[in-house]
Design an enzyme around this catalytic site. Structure first.
Site, mmCIF file in Angstrom:
data_model
loop_
_atom_site.group_PDB
_atom_site.id
_atom_site.type_symbol
_atom_site.label_atom_id
_atom_site.label_comp_id
_atom_site.label_asym_id
_atom_site.label_seq_id
_atom_site.Cartn_x
_atom_site.Cartn_y
_atom_site.Cartn_z
ATOM 1 N N GLY A 190 0.819 -1.206 0.000
ATOM 2 C CA GLY A 190 0.000 0.000 0.000
ATOM 3 C C GLY A 190 0.855 1.258 0.000
ATOM 4 O O GLY A 190 1.714 1.427 0.863
ATOM 5 N N ASN A 208 -3.673 -8.458 11.832
ATOM 6 C CA ASN A 208 -2.613 -7.457 11.775
ATOM 7 C C ASN A 208 -3.205 -6.071 11.820
ATOM 8 O O ASN A 208 -4.363 -5.854 11.469
ATOM 9 C CB ASN A 208 -1.763 -7.631 10.515
ATOM 10 C CG ASN A 208 -2.315 -6.831 9.354
ATOM 11 O OD1 ASN A 208 -2.046 -5.635 9.229
ATOM 12 N ND2 ASN A 208 -3.123 -7.475 8.516
ATOM 13 N N GLY A 231 -1.089 -0.893 9.251
ATOM 14 C CA GLY A 231 -1.535 0.480 8.993
ATOM 15 C C GLY A 231 -0.691 1.242 7.991
ATOM 16 O O GLY A 231 -0.274 2.365 8.265
ATOM 17 N N ASN A 241 -7.146 0.753 -3.026
ATOM 18 C CA ASN A 241 -7.439 0.109 -1.745
ATOM 19 C C ASN A 241 -8.451 0.942 -0.970
ATOM 20 O O ASN A 241 -8.096 1.888 -0.275
ATOM 21 C CB ASN A 241 -6.138 -0.054 -0.952
ATOM 22 C CG ASN A 241 -6.337 -0.870 0.299
ATOM 23 O OD1 ASN A 241 -7.465 -1.218 0.654
ATOM 24 N ND2 ASN A 241 -5.262 -1.185 0.975
ATOM 25 N N CYS A 288 -8.919 -0.996 3.587
ATOM 26 C CA CYS A 288 -8.022 -1.327 4.691
ATOM 27 C C CYS A 288 -8.688 -0.999 6.023
ATOM 28 O O CYS A 288 -9.097 0.140 6.246
ATOM 29 C CB CYS A 288 -6.703 -0.569 4.587
ATOM 30 S SG CYS A 288 -5.657 -0.900 6.008
ATOM 31 N N THR A 308 -1.135 -14.073 3.025
ATOM 32 C CA THR A 308 -0.559 -14.561 4.277
ATOM 33 C C THR A 308 0.278 -15.830 4.122
ATOM 34 O O THR A 308 1.281 -16.010 4.819
ATOM 35 C CB THR A 308 -1.706 -14.786 5.285
ATOM 36 O OG1 THR A 308 -2.441 -13.563 5.393
ATOM 37 C CG2 THR A 308 -1.198 -15.166 6.651
#
Lengths: 305, 258
Positions: A46, A69, A72, A127, A130, A266
């Protein structure tokens, strides 16, 4: 040999297997383990308008069949990406797709505009989903008029393939898919992480510094499969399936549900070679089933009755 | 340093006490150079509730015999599963990961470990002796039963012990041990690995004595090679990652809430 090529809008992928943003750094973190040139595409992490230090520690906790998670968007911003990261990754023999993140429509537009000029970046993934930033992010992805507004604005500013990454933290994800399709998206990718939390009963405190975080891993796969299937049946643009893919069978399930391509996230943390293993596994499956073209399994789910 | 992902074979699983065990691992490939302070990411198979790999410090390396040693404490299902591995079974590792400890200026260096934090100090101590330095160990355990390989540490240098209950060595925390409070210890470097509170106390002590201090951190991580950004650590240089910028940091760099 089966034909593994797929198309996302005007963009040709050599195979449907890609690496998910936020789990793959800028690709170079995986160079010791795999040949990045084998992948259909790499969605790099990101990228925002300016430097973001991310959320406080602890940012991660293992959960049943997955992890939460709250990183950020730790990144150094779009200008740093262009000056310091892009020169080092543009020679990769795969599509590099930048995940564009922000807090305001202006920020999304500014980042997208700057990416227009990068020859080796053929697409962006917007995105709007998030769960780990206070402003923006998921707010755009969970409020349909906002999703339309940001997609329309970025569509105007960005001239190449526009993929919009959808949030699962909504009641009807297909409505958002239809909305962003109407606003000019060339494809949708789903799902981003599911909002969750973990509690330390002993200390009677949340485990993550931000209290809540995004759940990923095989724990979310059934939810993701259902949402991919719903969206596939609701839109005409290609769907990129994401959510807990650990192996080729998982990836094939997403394609049967309607995904044209998949992102693996992941699983890379546990097996940094998983992407290339999934490509091989899909090929073996097609050969075994006597299918010559991977496109033939997209949405090929047989529902009895 | 290039990172590898390989299957290793268990060639010994040595139980030390009720909590600690040492795995000896080998494979047919020649071990790459591994530095003291580095770690491996262990995949735990056959443990349904263990999803991620477990980061484990390198306890020792024998290049002649091509054997890698891991000291592990049983703390949950993942490490319990590892403790039950039998000779001949396989273990998948990503390695070597992270940075390493640096060489001290002085002849002597103090190595302070608490609990499973003693793990990287064996390998560090061996390396220091190879560099013609004298490691002095100060090792802390909850009680005498839980001491780890003291005889092996003694082969590398002087060893001082602290236990919470005084069952072995001095009673109390490592930072209360008399060796830290006499001025005969001529050192320029202290290395610390253990619980956060211990490392912070050692860092404070080192700062007062004007001694350089390196600590090995174990922030929770998912990948171990710089992709997940979960093991973030505040430092004077901004956010750094324990897995790739660490695990070893000079404590002056760390922004710790002491």
């Amino acid at each position: 040999m089966a034909d593994l090529r797929v198309c996302i809008g005007d963009l040709h992928f050599k195979n449907p297997v890609t690496a998910a943003s936020g789990c793959f750094g800028y690709g170079k973190e995986y160079e010791d383990f795999i040949d990045l040139g084998k992948l259909g595409a790499v969605f790099v992490k990101g990228t925002t308008g300016s430097n973001r230090k991310g959320n406080p520690y602890p940012r991660m906790v293992e959960t049943s069949s997955g992890m939460l998670n709250s990183v950020g968007f730790q990144n150094k911003g779009i200008d740093y990406f262009i000056s310091d990261i892009y020169p080092g990754i543009k020679q990769y023999n795969t599509h590099i797709i930048v995940n564009v993140s922000g807090s305001t429509i202006e920020e999304y537009v500014m980042v997208a505009e700057k990416l227009n000029d990068l020859e080796k970046i053929p697409a962006i993934e917007l995105n709007i989903s998030c769960p780990n930033v206070k402003e923006g992010g998921m707010v755009f992805g969970t409020h349909c008029p906002s999703a339309i507004k940001v997609t329309t604005a970025v569509r105007k500013a960005y001239h190449k393939t526009l993929i919009v990454k959808l949030s699962p933290n909504v009641t009807s994800i297909y409505e958002f898919a239809r909305a962003v399709e109407g606003a000019g998206a060339d494809a949708v990718s789903l799902i981003n992480t599911l909002l969750g939390m973990a509690i330390d009963a002993e200390k009677q405190k949340p485990v993550l510094a931000t209290v809540t975080g995004g759940l990923s891993g095989p724990a979310i796969k059934p939810v993701a499969l259902r949402m991919v299937w719903e969206v596939y049946n609701a839109v005409k643009i290609p769907v990129i399936g994401i959510g807990g893919i650990m192996n080729a069978t998982d990836a094939i399930e997403f394609m049967l549900a309607g995904a044209t391509a998949v992102q693996i996230g992941t699983a890379n943390f546990i097996n940094p070679r998983v992407t290339v293993e999934v490509i091989k596994g899909i090929e073996d499956y097609l050969v075994e089933k006597d299918i010559t073209d991977v496109k033939d399994i997209i949405g090929a789910l047989k529902i009895p009755g | 340093m290039k990172k590898y992902i390989h299957d290793f074979q268990i060639i010994a699983n040595r139980r030390i006490n009720t909590e600690y065990f040492v795995l000896s691992l080998a494979n047919e490939k020649k071990l790459p150079e591994i530095k003291p302070g580095q770690f491996v990411q262990v995949r735990v198979d056959n443990a349904p509730n263990t999803f991620l790999r477990r980061p484990i410090s390198v306890y020792d390396v024998n290049y002649e015999k091509n054997i890698l040693y891991l000291l592990i404490q049983v703390v949950g299902e993942g490490t319990r599963t590892l403790s039950e591995l039998k000779n001949g079974e396989k273990l998948n590792l990503i390695y070597p990961l992270g940075n390493s400890f640096s060489l001290p200026d002085s002849e002597k260096a103090l190595l302070i470990g608490g609990g499973v934090g003693v793990a990287p100090l064996m390998f560090l101590g061996r390396w220091l002796t190879e560099q013609k330095k004298e490691p002095v160990f100060l090792l802390g355990f909850r009680n005498s039963e839980l001491q780890v390989d003291i005889d092996r540490f003694r082969k590398l240098g002087e060893v001082y012990i602290s236990t919470d209950d005084g069952g072995a060595g001095e009673k109390g925390l490592v930072t209360q041990h008399p060796v830290l409070h006499n001025d005969t210890l001529d050192i320029s470097m202290v290395y610390a690995c253990g619980p956060d509170v211990m490392m912070k106390a050692v860092a404070l002590w080192a700062e007062k004595k004007n001694i350089s201090c390196e600590a090995s951190l174990e922030n929770t991580m998912a990948c171990g090679f710089g992709a997940c950004l979960c093991c973030a650590q505040e430092t004077v240089q901004g956010i750094l990652l324990v897995c790739t910028d660490g695990p070893v940091f000079n404590t002056k760099e760390l922004i710790w809430q002491i």
